[in-house]
Design an enzyme around this catalytic site. Structure first.
Site, mmCIF file in Angstrom:
data_model
loop_
_atom_site.group_PDB
_atom_site.id
_atom_site.type_symbol
_atom_site.label_atom_id
_atom_site.label_comp_id
_atom_site.label_asym_id
_atom_site.label_seq_id
_atom_site.Cartn_x
_atom_site.Cartn_y
_atom_site.Cartn_z
ATOM 1 N N GLU A 1 56.089 59.610 4.294
ATOM 2 C CA GLU A 1 54.434 60.204 4.223
ATOM 3 C C GLU A 1 54.674 61.562 4.761
ATOM 4 O O GLU A 1 55.339 62.160 5.365
ATOM 5 C CB GLU A 1 53.790 59.502 5.418
ATOM 6 C CG GLU A 1 52.227 59.697 5.372
ATOM 7 C CD GLU A 1 51.469 58.960 6.584
ATOM 8 O OE1 GLU A 1 50.122 58.988 6.375
ATOM 9 O OE2 GLU A 1 52.111 58.462 7.503
ATOM 10 N N LYS B 1 45.440 56.074 0.633
ATOM 11 C CA LYS B 1 45.683 55.183 2.031
ATOM 12 C C LYS B 1 44.546 54.392 2.452
ATOM 13 O O LYS B 1 43.546 55.048 2.565
ATOM 14 C CB LYS B 1 46.275 56.059 2.983
ATOM 15 C CG LYS B 1 46.489 55.593 4.217
ATOM 16 C CD LYS B 1 47.424 56.571 5.210
ATOM 17 C CE LYS B 1 47.782 55.871 6.636
ATOM 18 N NZ LYS B 1 48.307 56.837 7.271
ATOM 19 N N CYS C 1 52.268 54.015 5.681
ATOM 20 C CA CYS C 1 52.360 54.145 7.224
ATOM 21 C C CYS C 1 51.523 53.049 7.884
ATOM 22 O O CYS C 1 51.730 52.026 7.934
ATOM 23 C CB CYS C 1 51.783 55.441 7.764
ATOM 24 S SG CYS C 1 52.476 55.736 9.323
#
Length: 272
Positions: free
Chosen positions: A41, A112, A154
Site C-alpha cells: 500500500e 479501498k 490493508c
C-alpha cells in the site's frame, strides 16, 4: 504453475525515490522469472494529506501511472500496485489498487472499502484515513492468465465477508497490499492473512511497508505468500526486499472439491 513476487518497501513521500526502489525490485523479480508482482500500500506516495493531494492522478492518466505501465511492459510482468492516490470526478481522493498487465495496459482497479480510522498505542497514535480518502463501494476482481485476482487493501483484511464475496466472484488469488502498523501487525497480521486463505481456500499474496516513516509511523513488514491450506510458503522480515513463490492453482481446486466451504455457507453477506 507460475511465479508470483512480493515487494516490501520503506516508502516515503517522494515518488521519484520510491519509483527507483520499485524498478530495482521488479528487475530482480524479472530475473527470477516472476510473472505477477505485488507492491505494498502507498508504494509510490507514503506521506500526509498534502503529499497525496500533490501527487494524485486521474485513473489511467498521469506521469506516475505511465511510468508504472512502462515498467510492467519492460519487465514482462503483471504489476499490482498496492494503493495509489486517485483523483476522482467529485474532487475527492481514493486509495486505489491498480493492475497493469505485462503489455502495460491498466486492466483493473479497486478503491479501498474500509478506512483505517483507529487509535494505536504507537508514536503516531491516531489514524484517520477518511480525512485523506473517500471509501470505495464495490468489489473488484481481475482475470489474468494466471487466475482470477481478488483485490483488497490493508485494513480490509479484518473484514472476512469481503473475501468470501471475492471468492464467490471467482477469485483464485487474493491480494493484500498493506502498511500495517508495527503494533497491530505484530499482533494480528499473519493470523488474519492465514484465516483469509483458509476461509476462502485461495492463495493470499500480501506485501507490506516496513520500518520507520515520517511522524513516528512504524510499519510491520513481514510480507508473505500463503497457500489455500493456510501455510506460509514465502516470507520476509523487517527490512525492504523481495521474495517469490510458485503458485499452483490446482491446490485450491483440490481443497475445494474435498471441502466445499463456500457451498456449505448458510449466512451470506450482500456486497456489490
Amino acid at each position: 504453475m507460475m511465479k508470483v513476487g512480493i515487494i516490501q518497501m520503506n516508502s516515503g513521500a517522494d515518488p521519484v525515490q520510491n519509483m527507483d526502489v520499485l524498478q530495482t525490485s521488479l528487475q530482480r523479480l524479472h530475473q527470477h522469472g516472476v510473472k505477477l508482482a505485488l507492491t505494498p500500500e502507498n508504494a509510490l506516495v507514503f506521506g500526509d494529506k498534502q503529499d497525496y493531494q500533490r501527487h494524485a492522478e486521474p485513473l489511467g492518466h498521469g506521469r506516475i501511472q505511465r511510468q508504472l505501465a512502462e515498467m510492467a511492459h519492460q519487465f514482462d510482468i503483471w504489476l499490482v500496485v498496492g494503493a495509489f492516490p486517485i483523483q476522482n470526478d467529485n474532487g475527492r481522493l481514493s486509495s486505489t489498487s491498480l493492475v497493469f498487465d505485462n503489455a502495460g495496459h491498466l486492466r483493473g482497479s479497486y478503491d479501498k472499502l474500509h478506512m483505517f480510522d483507529v487509535e494505536v498505542a504507537d508514536a503516531h497514535g491516531r489514524y484517520r484515513e477518511s480525512d485523506y480518502f473517500q471509501a470505495g463501494d464495490q468489489l473488484a476482481t481481475v482475470d489474468t492468465p494466471f487466475g482470477c485476482l481478488g483485490l483488497s487493501i490493508c485494513y480490509d483484511v479484518r473484514f472476512a465477508p469481503l473475501y468470501h464475496a471475492l471468492r464467490a466472484q471467482g477469485a483464485d488469488i487474493l491480494t493484500v497490499p498493506a502498511a500495517f502498523t508495527r503494533v497491530t501487525g505484530q499482533a494480528h497480521w499473519e493470523a488474519l492473512l492465514c484465516a483469509r486463505a483458509i476461509e476462502t481456500q485461495c492463495w493470499v499474496i500480501a506485501a507490506g511497508q516496513c520500518g520507520e516513516h515520517s511522524k513516528g509511523r512504524q510499519t510491520w513488514g513481514h510480507s508473505m505468500i500463503i497457500d489455500p491450506w493456510g501455510q506460509v510458503v514465502a516470507s520476509l522480515g523487517d527490512d525492504p526486499g523481495v521474495t517469490w513463490a510458485e503458485l499452483d492453482l490446482s491446490i485450491g481446486e483440490s481443497i475445494r472439491r474435498k471441502m466445499s466451504v463456500l457451498d456449505h455457507a448458510r449466512l451470506q453477506t450482500q456486497l456489490k
